[in-house]
Motif scaffolding. Structure first.
Motif, mmCIF file in Angstrom:
data_model
loop_
_atom_site.group_PDB
_atom_site.id
_atom_site.type_symbol
_atom_site.label_atom_id
_atom_site.label_comp_id
_atom_site.label_asym_id
_atom_site.label_seq_id
_atom_site.Cartn_x
_atom_site.Cartn_y
_atom_site.Cartn_z
ATOM 1 N N CYS A 162 -26.327 -24.576 84.395
ATOM 2 C CA CYS A 162 -26.907 -23.460 85.143
ATOM 3 C C CYS A 162 -26.040 -22.250 84.836
ATOM 4 O O CYS A 162 -24.850 -22.386 84.584
ATOM 5 N N ASP A 174 -22.376 -24.406 87.129
ATOM 6 C CA ASP A 174 -22.872 -23.024 87.150
ATOM 7 C C ASP A 174 -21.968 -22.093 86.326
ATOM 8 O O ASP A 174 -20.832 -22.455 85.952
ATOM 9 N N TRP A 223 -30.955 -25.579 85.092
ATOM 10 C CA TRP A 223 -31.683 -24.842 86.129
ATOM 11 C C TRP A 223 -32.355 -23.655 85.441
ATOM 12 O O TRP A 223 -31.691 -22.763 84.930
ATOM 13 N N GLY A 261 -29.119 -19.423 87.202
ATOM 14 C CA GLY A 261 -30.431 -19.770 86.658
ATOM 15 C C GLY A 261 -30.306 -19.983 85.162
ATOM 16 O O GLY A 261 -29.417 -20.693 84.691
ATOM 17 N N TRP A 304 -22.147 -29.091 93.257
ATOM 18 C CA TRP A 304 -22.098 -27.861 92.451
ATOM 19 C C TRP A 304 -20.653 -27.536 92.079
ATOM 20 O O TRP A 304 -19.757 -27.661 92.921
ATOM 21 N N ARG A 327 -19.919 -10.185 90.548
ATOM 22 C CA ARG A 327 -20.104 -11.124 91.672
ATOM 23 C C ARG A 327 -18.740 -11.487 92.293
ATOM 24 O O ARG A 327 -18.458 -12.632 92.594
ATOM 25 N N ASP A 330 -24.613 -27.486 97.073
ATOM 26 C CA ASP A 330 -24.400 -26.349 96.173
ATOM 27 C C ASP A 330 -23.103 -25.633 96.527
ATOM 28 O O ASP A 330 -22.202 -26.182 97.176
ATOM 29 N N ASP A 331 -22.994 -24.405 96.128
ATOM 30 C CA ASP A 331 -21.818 -23.548 96.304
ATOM 31 C C ASP A 331 -21.359 -23.523 97.771
ATOM 32 O O ASP A 331 -22.186 -23.568 98.681
ATOM 33 N N LYS A 341 -24.031 -30.017 89.194
ATOM 34 C CA LYS A 341 -24.670 -28.768 88.755
ATOM 35 C C LYS A 341 -23.533 -27.839 88.348
ATOM 36 O O LYS A 341 -22.714 -27.447 89.181
ATOM 37 N N ASN A 353 -21.693 -17.861 86.624
ATOM 38 C CA ASN A 353 -22.422 -16.760 87.265
ATOM 39 C C ASN A 353 -22.086 -15.354 86.809
ATOM 40 O O ASN A 353 -22.519 -14.398 87.450
ATOM 41 N N ASP A 370 -33.179 -18.749 88.734
ATOM 42 C CA ASP A 370 -33.007 -18.600 90.178
ATOM 43 C C ASP A 370 -34.302 -18.136 90.837
ATOM 44 O O ASP A 370 -34.407 -18.113 92.063
HETATM 45 C C1 DGJ Z 1 -26.471 -19.324 90.965
HETATM 46 C C2 DGJ Z 1 -27.347 -20.536 90.848
HETATM 47 O O1 DGJ Z 1 -28.349 -20.333 89.927
HETATM 48 C C3 DGJ Z 1 -27.886 -20.849 92.232
HETATM 49 O O2 DGJ Z 1 -28.821 -21.888 92.162
HETATM 50 C C4 DGJ Z 1 -26.749 -21.202 93.111
HETATM 51 O O3 DGJ Z 1 -26.125 -22.364 92.637
HETATM 52 C C5 DGJ Z 1 -25.751 -20.051 93.158
HETATM 53 N N1 DGJ Z 1 -25.374 -19.610 91.840
HETATM 54 C C6 DGJ Z 1 -24.521 -20.445 93.917
HETATM 55 O O4 DGJ Z 1 -23.540 -19.512 93.838
#
Ligand code: DGJ
Length: 741
Positions: A521, A473, A540, A524, A406, A438, A361-362, A471, A475, A543
């Protein structure tokens, strides 16, 4: 033929064995809506329902005439489908039927970049394109309607053309508008927040407007681009329901209006709050697609229709039909604090338990030790991974499992090389501060050179190592919406162009790496929408990995989305989002219903938990086809029944079913209760076994051989003797496995 035109009555009828949709060209040439509902086998004309369209002030202004694509300014004060500003500043459009064309299959509009549902052969659907015209301005609207064989679905979109001689600005262009004859409906929305996505909220329609939507730049955690209307008496398996779902990932509106005559107009499309689009002469704009479902047999049939269409004819590519791997993701195990040794330890331990894919992941790129740096710097951090992604991926592959990664393409950190080089690539208004969220900004995806850059660097990443899964994302949402690449009078196009840029990147990366499984994603479920599913067949879901919370989230998500799209993982306890401690088998029993995985450090598991995980993965693999591709039937709602939730999945061949029954808080002295199942063959016998604890009293009383009729009419007994039930404790799950004999 599913679509017929009757020149005598001037009716256009879309019909299959599940639904009928009827329009009529009225005497005044308006395209009227007559009907969308159950099949009408007599085939009798419906012209008596409505004979004239809106005739403005020569008639009584404001009368509720049902129209297919209403406009404003001539006395129809309800929510419009299309609003414009002509070059002279006026805003009226008078759309009259010009002609129509019925074509086999489902042709796509050229070059839109928008994801849509599709067919593989022309006999799967038929499409009619109806052209409407505003004589004075030369504006034309082409309305496309597709009816699919065997599905209670009509897919709609509109292409708006400026065939006139002066430019026109669109100020609202819906994907679909639907007029219903009464207002006795409940407005059912999927709403929530980060970690609380897709809760089902149902309220009766009332006079005036009710809507959900997003103006945040993405479809969002707050409301899903979906709306159902159901009767107050509609249940999961009885009663009328409409579902409206928008194949789009950006700002949207889903709205209903009850007028003074108690009729209802519903519309879905791009949010008009944040949208304008200038059409020069000869220009055209295509709306995203809206998928409309009608069910006379409850919400279950509505969902089933969306599930089948989205799983098989919206998702694309290698992974559409393939079993999805059981994965482990290191996010909650390590967050940003890992090195190669730690990751290989996790992967090794997980492999020993049966996991098939390890996802990093990240935190693997730039100098990303926290979330305030490095987004945009898509090169590996050699402090953590001295052998690069390739070195790590090869070690993971040597374990006999696959490697996934990710990324968060649309984002940029202020503390990044990319920002040093291209500060203007971050969305913002020159002279105004940008709002961080963020600790990050969003890249201006409306600019092709930025999309090109991302395609280049991310292709390099994907080609640099054996990467089997991504994945993707997203955010944060968008603030200070503005593109320095757009002229002032086109800033209203920014949000839609942003989405088109994102789709372009998705299309190019998925085409360049067709064997990679993409999972979308957005913190989430912040972009869990049909637009994303066209590129990434799974998402996804949230979260929030707490098993109790997930009951509501997965129940709500299943209103519109299939099991094959819902990623669901077992996480460690106390849960990182709620602090709740639930049994590990309950966490698995909830997460099984979807695309299964883990979100924990397996090297830290106690021996008993390791044994449980090994058994869980074996169980999931044995029944993977049921959990990923099964028909999902909701039985008992976590929103209504409180402590007890139940659902089931039936495999595509109808040979096997798995029922999940979940009890949040235990109560003393169980009362009599039976769970009636659905979707079984009443004339067949089923062998019922239990999971996880075969010695549990619920299994003792229910396992054995039972008729499909008994299981559906009498159901499973959910009661136990009180001393036995006293041992259950809270947060329990029971899975009943049914096999046809
Ligand atoms: C949000 C995602 O939903 C998490 O699963 C994870 O990947 C984080 N971001 C990482 O920054």
């Amino acid at each position: 033929m599913p679509i017929t035109w009757s020149p005598d009555t001037r009716e256009l009828r879309l019909a299959n064995d599940r639904v009928a949709y009827v329009m009529r060209v009225h005497d005044d040439s308006a395209l009227g809506h007559l009907y969308f509902g159950a099949p009408l086998p007599s085939g009798r004309p419906l012209e008596h329902v409505e004979s004239a369209g809106f005739s403005g002030f020569s008639n009584r202004v404001g009368e509720p005439v049902a129209l297919e694509y209403p406009t404003t300014g001539s006395g129809d004060y309800r929510i419009p489908a299309l609003t414009v500003e002509h070059a002279d500043g006026s805003t009226v459009l008078d759309l009259s039927y010009a002609h129509h064309k019925i074509v086999p299959g489902k042709p796509a509009w050229d070059g839109t970049g928008l994801p849509t549902t599709y067919v593989e052969t022309d006999d799967e659907a038929e499409t009619v394109i109806v052209t409407l015209r505003d004589k004075l301005s030369g504006m034309a609207v082409e309305l496309a309607y597709t009816i699919f064989a065997g599905r209670p679905v009509v897919a709609r979109s509109a292409r708006i053309r400026n065939d006139g001689t002066t430019s026109v600005r669109l100020t609202g262009a819906m994907s679909a508008s639907l007029d219903l004859a009464d207002a006795r409906w409940q407005f059912v929305q999927l709403s929530g927040a980060w970690a609380r996505e897709n809760h089902v909220v149902s309220t009766p329609l009332r006079p005036g407007r009710q809507s959900v939507g997003s103006d945040r730049g993405s479809s969002s955690h707050i409301h899903n681009p979906f709306l159902a209307l159901q009767r107050a008496t509609t249940t999961e398996d009885q009663g009328e329901a409409y579902g409206l779902s928008l194949v789009y990932s950006g700002n949207f509106i889903a709205e209903a209006e009850v007028d003074p005559y108690d009729t209802t107009r519903v519309r879905v499309g791009i949010s008009p709050n944040t949208f304008t689009w200038t059409l020069e002469p000869g220009g055209a704009f295509v709306t995203p697609e809206a998928v409309l479902v009608y069910s006379a047999s409850g919400l279950g049939t509505m969902s089933d229709a969306l599930h089948g269409l989205y799983r098989d004819r919206l998702a694309r590519g290698t992974w559409r039909d393939k079993p999805r791997p059981v994965l482990i993701n290191n996010w909650e195990a390590t967050y940003f604090g890992f090195d190669e040794t730690k990751l290989v330890d996790i992967a090794t331990s997980a492999r020993d338990l049966g996991v098939e894919l390890f996802v990093l992941d990240d935190g693997w790129f730039g100098r990303r030790d926290s979330d305030d740096t490095s987004l945009g710097d898509w090169f590996v951090d050699r402090r953590k991974l001295p052998n690069g992604l390739d070195g790590l991926a090869r070690k993971v592959e040597a374990l006999g499992i696959r490697f996934g990664l990710w990324i968060e393409p649309e984002m940029i950190s202020e503390r990044s090389r990319l920002f040093e080089e291209h500060p203007d690539w971050a969305i913002g208004i020159p002279g105004r501060p940008r709002t961080e969220s963020r600790q990050q900004y969003v890249l201006d995806m409306s600019r092709p050179e930025i999309v090109d850059h991302l395609f280049g660097v991310l292709s390099d990443v994907l080609a640099s190592a054996p990467i089997s899964y991504i994945k993707w994302d997203f955010n944060r949402t968008i603030t200070e919406p503005y593109s320095t690449a757009l002229p002032p009078d086109r800033q209203g196009e920014f949000f839609h162009r942003f989405v088109l840029g994102t789709y372009d990147l998705y299309a190019r990366l998925t085409a360049a790496f067709p064997d990679v499984l993409f999972e979308s994603c957005a913190g989430g479920g912040g972009r869990f929408d049909p637009g994303m599913l066209a590129f990434a067949p799974q998402a996804w879901t949230s979260d929030d990995t707490d098993a109790v919370e997930r009951l509501k989230i997965q129940w709500g998500t299943s209103m519109a989305y299939p099991l094959s799209s819902m990623a669901a993982h077992v996480a460690a306890v106390p849960n990182h989002q709620t602090g709740r401690i639930t049994p590990i088998d309950t966490r698995a029993a909830v997460a099984f219903f979807g695309v299964f995985g883990y979100e924990l450090d397996p090297t830290e598991l106690a021996d008993a938990d390791r044994a449980s995980v090994r058994a869980q993965i074996a169980f999931y693999k044995e029944h993977r086809v049921v959990f990923q591709r099964g028909r999902f039937i909701r039985l008992r709602s976590p929103f209504e029944a409180g402590e007890r939730t139940a659902w089931m999945a039936i495999d595509p061949a109808s040979e096997r079913a798995i029922v999940g029954y979940f009890q949040v808080l235990n109560r003393p002295v169980p009362t009599a209760d039976r769970l009636r199942l659905c979707g079984l063959d009443p004339a067949r016998t089923y062998r019922v076994t239990g999971w996880p604890d075969v010695a549990d009293p619920l299994f003792r009383d229910n396992t054995g051989e039972w008729g499909g009729d008994e299981l559906m009419e009498l159901g499973l007994s959910l009661t136990a003797e009180r001393h036995e039930a006293a041992h259950w404790g809270d947060f329990r799950a029971w899975l009943f496995v049914l096999e046809k004999i």
